[in-house]
Scaffold this active site. Structure first.
Site, mmCIF file in Angstrom:
data_model
loop_
_atom_site.group_PDB
_atom_site.id
_atom_site.type_symbol
_atom_site.label_atom_id
_atom_site.label_comp_id
_atom_site.label_asym_id
_atom_site.label_seq_id
_atom_site.Cartn_x
_atom_site.Cartn_y
_atom_site.Cartn_z
ATOM 1 N N CYS A 128 0.817 -1.232 0.000
ATOM 2 C CA CYS A 128 0.000 0.000 0.000
ATOM 3 C C CYS A 128 0.850 1.281 0.000
ATOM 4 C CB CYS A 128 -0.944 -0.013 1.194
ATOM 5 S SG CYS A 128 -0.152 -0.419 2.759
ATOM 6 N N HIS A 241 -2.639 6.338 5.136
ATOM 7 C CA HIS A 241 -1.205 6.435 5.414
ATOM 8 C C HIS A 241 -0.668 7.765 4.868
ATOM 9 C CE1 HIS A 241 -1.401 2.368 6.596
ATOM 10 N NE2 HIS A 241 -0.732 1.763 5.629
HETATM 11 N N1 LIG Z 1 -5.411 -3.222 5.550
HETATM 12 C C1 LIG Z 1 -4.716 -2.620 4.599
HETATM 13 O O1 LIG Z 1 -4.598 -1.394 4.578
HETATM 14 C C2 LIG Z 1 -4.057 -3.424 3.513
HETATM 15 C C3 LIG Z 1 -3.456 -2.716 2.463
HETATM 16 C C4 LIG Z 1 -2.839 -3.430 1.436
HETATM 17 C C5 LIG Z 1 -2.815 -4.802 1.482
HETATM 18 N N2 LIG Z 1 -3.402 -5.468 2.523
HETATM 19 C C6 LIG Z 1 -3.341 -6.929 2.481
HETATM 20 O O2 LIG Z 1 -4.659 -7.432 2.265
HETATM 21 C C7 LIG Z 1 -4.822 -8.668 2.963
HETATM 22 C C8 LIG Z 1 -6.020 -8.545 3.898
HETATM 23 O O3 LIG Z 1 -5.770 -7.493 4.807
HETATM 24 P P1 LIG Z 1 -6.909 -6.910 5.767
HETATM 25 O O4 LIG Z 1 -6.361 -5.664 6.316
HETATM 26 O O5 LIG Z 1 -8.226 -6.904 5.079
HETATM 27 O O6 LIG Z 1 -6.906 -8.019 6.928
HETATM 28 P P2 LIG Z 1 -8.067 -8.421 7.936
HETATM 29 O O7 LIG Z 1 -8.971 -7.275 8.190
HETATM 30 O O8 LIG Z 1 -7.395 -9.060 9.069
HETATM 31 O O9 LIG Z 1 -8.891 -9.536 7.110
HETATM 32 C C9 LIG Z 1 -8.344 -10.783 6.769
HETATM 33 C C10 LIG Z 1 -9.320 -11.534 5.901
HETATM 34 O O10 LIG Z 1 -8.702 -12.765 5.487
HETATM 35 C C11 LIG Z 1 -9.627 -13.824 5.689
HETATM 36 N N3 LIG Z 1 -8.905 -15.081 5.919
HETATM 37 C C12 LIG Z 1 -7.893 -15.316 6.771
HETATM 38 N N4 LIG Z 1 -7.521 -16.622 6.707
HETATM 39 C C13 LIG Z 1 -8.329 -17.201 5.783
HETATM 40 C C14 LIG Z 1 -8.446 -18.512 5.262
HETATM 41 N N5 LIG Z 1 -7.658 -19.512 5.673
HETATM 42 N N6 LIG Z 1 -9.394 -18.754 4.330
HETATM 43 C C15 LIG Z 1 -10.208 -17.764 3.903
HETATM 44 N N7 LIG Z 1 -10.149 -16.506 4.353
HETATM 45 C C16 LIG Z 1 -9.222 -16.216 5.281
HETATM 46 C C17 LIG Z 1 -10.406 -13.401 6.905
HETATM 47 O O11 LIG Z 1 -11.614 -14.110 6.926
HETATM 48 P P3 LIG Z 1 -12.207 -14.679 8.318
HETATM 49 O O12 LIG Z 1 -12.765 -13.488 9.021
HETATM 50 O O13 LIG Z 1 -13.225 -15.669 7.894
HETATM 51 O O14 LIG Z 1 -11.057 -15.322 9.033
HETATM 52 C C18 LIG Z 1 -10.611 -11.917 6.620
HETATM 53 O O15 LIG Z 1 -11.690 -11.742 5.741
HETATM 54 C C19 LIG Z 1 -3.478 -8.938 3.673
HETATM 55 O O16 LIG Z 1 -2.694 -9.765 2.849
HETATM 56 C C20 LIG Z 1 -2.887 -7.551 3.785
HETATM 57 O O17 LIG Z 1 -1.476 -7.588 3.849
HETATM 58 C C21 LIG Z 1 -4.028 -4.810 3.529
#
Ligand SMILES: NC(=O)c1ccc[n+]([C@@H]2O[C@H](COP(=O)([O-])OP(=O)(O)OC[C@H]3O[C@@H](n4cnc5c(N)ncnc54)[C@H](OP(=O)(O)O)[C@@H]3O)[C@@H](O)[C@H]2O)c1
Length: 337
Positions: A128, A241
């Protein structure tokens, strides 16, 4: 057009639902996936309820055209084959495949056409902080090649996911109600009233993984030999950010020319009237599509250097929006199965 969102319950997954609806993304069907934690939960999309399915190794992706994955690196690694085996394009938000030679790493404003060559059916969405920086630096690099970047980031709690955002709110609640913080789980230290100069794990060279992503991914996206030295810092803003960026170009550039290039650059919003207290701030860029940029000025220590400040919503342009823009590009050029 059938779209899947893997990780629908997460911070990025939820943003996909908003952005696809807002932009009226051309789709006929939607399917949501999660782990057993969210399977069965229902989310509304354009007035209809969709139930989260358990992500499994089966043929659930058979009719899917585009799968937006935001469920973390290990899930992406484990399920990439299942997601892509019937021809779906997987646009992955995790860092799992970003530096693989056979996976393009794409920011549409910079290198959209790279998305057309994807031997594994996977396109990686960059880190990001890197996305927002390259959107701003690309029009400047077009004026004169950028050789060096020094950057300090000010990254919001939501960058670590939905639970991390909730933890920061909980910490402030505990401070007000009990005078001390009890909940420290998602960050290595208390974040409320604090800043933490570490994002992601520490590497052997004493830079963090997040800082090395900025070094490596900037080169890959910009097709450049630029060297980026970053210090990535978690701050207690909730969303959006910010980055303080110093860059050195091959030829010296005038600030006026940089401002002019930024004014017309896609995805950039110039907010730069510092004498009147006007500059970009995360509270203003939160929820917006553009990367806000201001405080453009000459570097006092380097004749070929300039410096600027930017801020952008990393859940939107730093994640879900960038991925949706990649998909829109593929549709526009007729490059989806
Ligand atoms: N947050 C940001 O600003 C941002 C920016 C760029 C990239 N990212 C990337 O985007 C991804 C998600 O980030 P996030 O911030 O959205 O995280 P988050 O809020 O913690 O959400 C994680 C998601 O992944 C799902 N998940 C985890 N383990 C799983 C599995 N085994 N099978 C299916 N679903 C699973 C969770 O579903 P359950 O609730 O069912 O467990 C939840 O929907 C990460 O790789 C992160 O590095 C995030």
């Amino acid at each position: 057009m059938k779209v899947a969102i893997v990780g629908a319950s997460g911070a990025v997954g939820q943003e996909f639902l908003h952005i696809l609806a807002e932009r009226d993304f051309p789709m006929d069907d939607l399917v949501l996936f999660g782990s057993e934690r969210s399977a069965g939960r229902k989310y509304n999309f354009k007035g209809k309820e969709y139930e989260v399915k358990l992500l499994q190794h089966n043929d659930d992706f058979k009719d899917v055209d585009i799968a937006f994955a935001s469920a973390g690196g290990s899930t992406s690694e484990e399920f990439a084959e299942t997601i892509t085996k019937h021809g779906a394009v997987m646009i992955d938000n995790s860092s799992a495949f970003r530096m693989c030679d056979d996976v393009p790493l794409v920011v549409p404003e910079v290198n959209a056409a790279d998305a057309l060559t994807r031997p594994r059916g996977i396109i990686a969405n960059p880190n990001c902080t890197t996305i927002m920086m390259v959107v701003v630096l690309k029009p400047i690099d077009d004026l004169s090649h950028i050789r060096k970047i020094h950057v300090s980031s000010y990254q919001s709690a939501s960058g670590a996911g939905a639970a991390a955002m909730a933890e920061l709110q909980q910490q402030y609640k505990e401070l007000v109600e009990e005078g001390r913080v009890k909940t420290v789980d998602k960050f290595p230290h208390q974040l409320a009233y604090n800043v933490i100069p570490q994002i992601d794990k520490m590497m052997a060279n004493d830079y963090t993984k997040e800082e090395m992503k900025m070094f490596n991914e900037t080169r890959k996206i910009m097709h450049s030999d630029v060297r980026t030295s970053a210090t990535c810092v978690r701050v207690s803003s909730l969303r959006s950010h910010s980055e303080s960026v110093w860059f050195e170009t091959e030829k010296p550039l005038e600030v006026a020319d940089i401002r002019k290039a930024l004014e017309t650059a896609p995805g950039v919003f110039l907010v730069d009237d510092p004498q009147n207290y006007v500059y970009p701030m995360p509270l203003e860029s939160a929820g917006k599509d553009d990367v806000y940029v201001g405080r453009v000025r000459k570097d006092l220590a380097d004749d070929n250097g300039n410096t600027l400040w930017l801020t952008g919503d990393q859940i939107r342009k730093g994640a879900a929006l960038n991925a949706v823009q990649i998909a829109e590009y593929l549709i526009r050029v007729g490059n989806v199965k």
